[in-house]
Design an enzyme around this catalytic site. Structure first.
Site, PDB file in Angstrom:
ATOM      1  N   ASP A 169       0.817  -1.214   0.000  1.00 15.33           N
ATOM      2  CA  ASP A 169       0.000   0.000   0.000  1.00 15.33           C
ATOM      3  C   ASP A 169       0.852   1.265   0.000  1.00 15.33           C
ATOM      4  OD1 ASP A 169       0.940  -0.441   2.587  1.00 15.33           O
ATOM      5  OD2 ASP A 169      -1.032  -0.965   3.381  1.00 15.33           O
ATOM      6  N   ASP A 171      -6.922  -3.232  14.567  1.00 21.35           N
ATOM      7  CA  ASP A 171      -8.333  -3.494  14.235  1.00 21.35           C
ATOM      8  C   ASP A 171      -8.484  -4.699  13.296  1.00 21.35           C
ATOM      9  OD1 ASP A 171      -7.392  -2.510  11.812  1.00 21.35           O
ATOM     10  OD2 ASP A 171      -8.789  -0.831  11.703  1.00 21.35           O
ATOM     11  N   HIS A 193      -6.859  -5.273  10.452  1.00 24.03           N
ATOM     12  CA  HIS A 193      -6.693  -5.052   9.003  1.00 24.03           C
ATOM     13  C   HIS A 193      -5.423  -5.711   8.467  1.00 24.03           C
ATOM     14  CE1 HIS A 193      -4.516  -0.944   9.808  1.00 24.03           C
ATOM     15  NE2 HIS A 193      -3.613  -1.872   9.602  1.00 24.03           N
ATOM     16  N   GLU A 222      -9.617  -2.072   5.955  1.00 24.21           N
ATOM     17  CA  GLU A 222     -10.197  -1.808   7.268  1.00 24.21           C
ATOM     18  C   GLU A 222     -11.469  -2.626   7.490  1.00 24.21           C
ATOM     19  OE1 GLU A 222      -8.204  -0.416   9.057  1.00 24.21           O
ATOM     20  OE2 GLU A 222      -7.777   1.688   8.635  1.00 24.21           O
TER      21      GLU A 222
HETATM   22  P1  PGA Z   1       2.556  -1.686  12.546  1.00 26.90           P
HETATM   23  O1  PGA Z   1       1.340  -1.683  11.524  1.00 26.90           O
HETATM   24  O2  PGA Z   1       3.528  -2.665  12.015  1.00 26.90           O
HETATM   25  O3  PGA Z   1       3.116  -0.294  12.538  1.00 26.90           O
HETATM   26  O4  PGA Z   1       1.994  -2.095  13.875  1.00 26.90           O
HETATM   27  C1  PGA Z   1       0.825  -2.906  11.108  1.00 26.90           C
HETATM   28  C2  PGA Z   1      -0.324  -2.693  10.143  1.00 26.90           C
HETATM   29  O5  PGA Z   1      -1.042  -1.706  10.268  1.00 26.90           O
HETATM   30  O6  PGA Z   1      -0.491  -3.547   9.262  1.00 26.90           O
END
Ligand code: PGA
Length: 259
Positions: free
Chosen positions: A67, A136, A138, A143
């Site tokens: 992304d 959450d 995702h 999301e």
């Molecule tokens: P993070 O993010 O590695 O900064 O915890 C993980 C994600 O949002 O996929």
């Protein structure tokens, strides 16, 4: 789904990197799907160590990232292209021309997303997809409430993701976090032949519980990985704390890995 529960983030990062190193040695033309965020940094460092030690080369590897923030140029120090260059690409011998990150400034973002899908397909698909998981649930920026068959598209970040990402990035300023992104879809991710997902810390407990032992639901998009035949989850004890069958997963995965 194999859940490898490690004593520390360092140990998990090492094991995950070993799996990638082994795959790239076996197939120097491996197609990788890569992730950003704080989670994979330790694994990327381990991958770089293996390159430095002459164990493996990424010269023929091609990569597609999950992304990119909508509206950020690749030179922006919070863009995911910048992150990948700094945290992995500049540390290994990959040809930058073989690395792909969605263009956050694309004039026609939907076309950019459709083209990205085509590039991946033309490359023969992703052999190994690296994933983190949001608090959450995702994967990429898919999301809660996203279709479990979604394709690469423009997506909208939840307030909880904006908060999480501001905590670790953007100098802690939520108002600086873009509210939209271009993201590989859930359906796109599920087409990868193998998936390596990393999760560390208490903040990921509920997400991991939903993904591993919850029902399959678009409110935890990672839960669709239960349908995938080859998923390896590398996590620490804090992230795994709420899993009901954690002792069983630890024993089974250790046996399979010969540890
Ligand atoms: P993070 O993010 O590695 O900064 O915890 C993980 C994600 O949002 O996929």
């Amino acid at each position: 789904m194999e859940v490898v529960i490690c004593k520390s983030k360092g140990e998990a990062s090492k094991l995950a990197a070993e799996m990638i190193t082994k795959a790239v040695k076996a197939n120097p033309k491996t197609v990788l799907g890569l992730a950003t965020g704080s989670t994979p940094v330790g694994m990327y460092d381990e991958m770089a160590k293996a390159v430095k030690a002459g164990e493996v080369s990424y010269k023929q590897v091609r990569s597609w990232n999950l992304d990119e923030y909508y509206g950020l140029p690749p030179t922006h120090d919070q863009s995911y292209r910048y992150f990948m260059n700094k945290n992995l690409f500049e540390k290994i011998d990959i040809d930058l021309a073989n690395t792909h990150v969605l263009d956050g400034l694309a004039a026609d973002p939907e076309k950019e997303c459709a083209d990205y899908e085509k590039q991946i397909k033309d490359a023969g698909g992703i052999d190994i997809q690296v994933l983190g998981i949001g608090s959450d649930g995702h994967i990429a920026f898919n999301e809660p409430g996203t279709s479990l068959t979604s394709r690469t598209s423009v997506v909208y970040l939840t307030p909880s993701t904006i908060k999480d990402n501001a905590r670790l990035f953007f100098g802690g300023d939520e108002s600086k976090v873009p509210t939209r992104a271009l993201s590989m879809g859930v359906g796109t991710i599920c087409e990868a032949k193998k998936i390596i997902l990393l999760a560390f810390g208490e903040n990921k407990q509920d997400a991991l519980l939903g993904m591993v032992e919850g029902g399959i639901t678009q409110f935890c998009t990672a839960s669709i990985l239960q349908m995938h035949p080859d998923v390896w989850v590398f996590c620490d004890e804090a992230a795994a704390a709420k899993l009901k069958l954690k002792e069983y997963y630890a024993w089974r995965s250790a046996t399979k890995l010969g540890k």
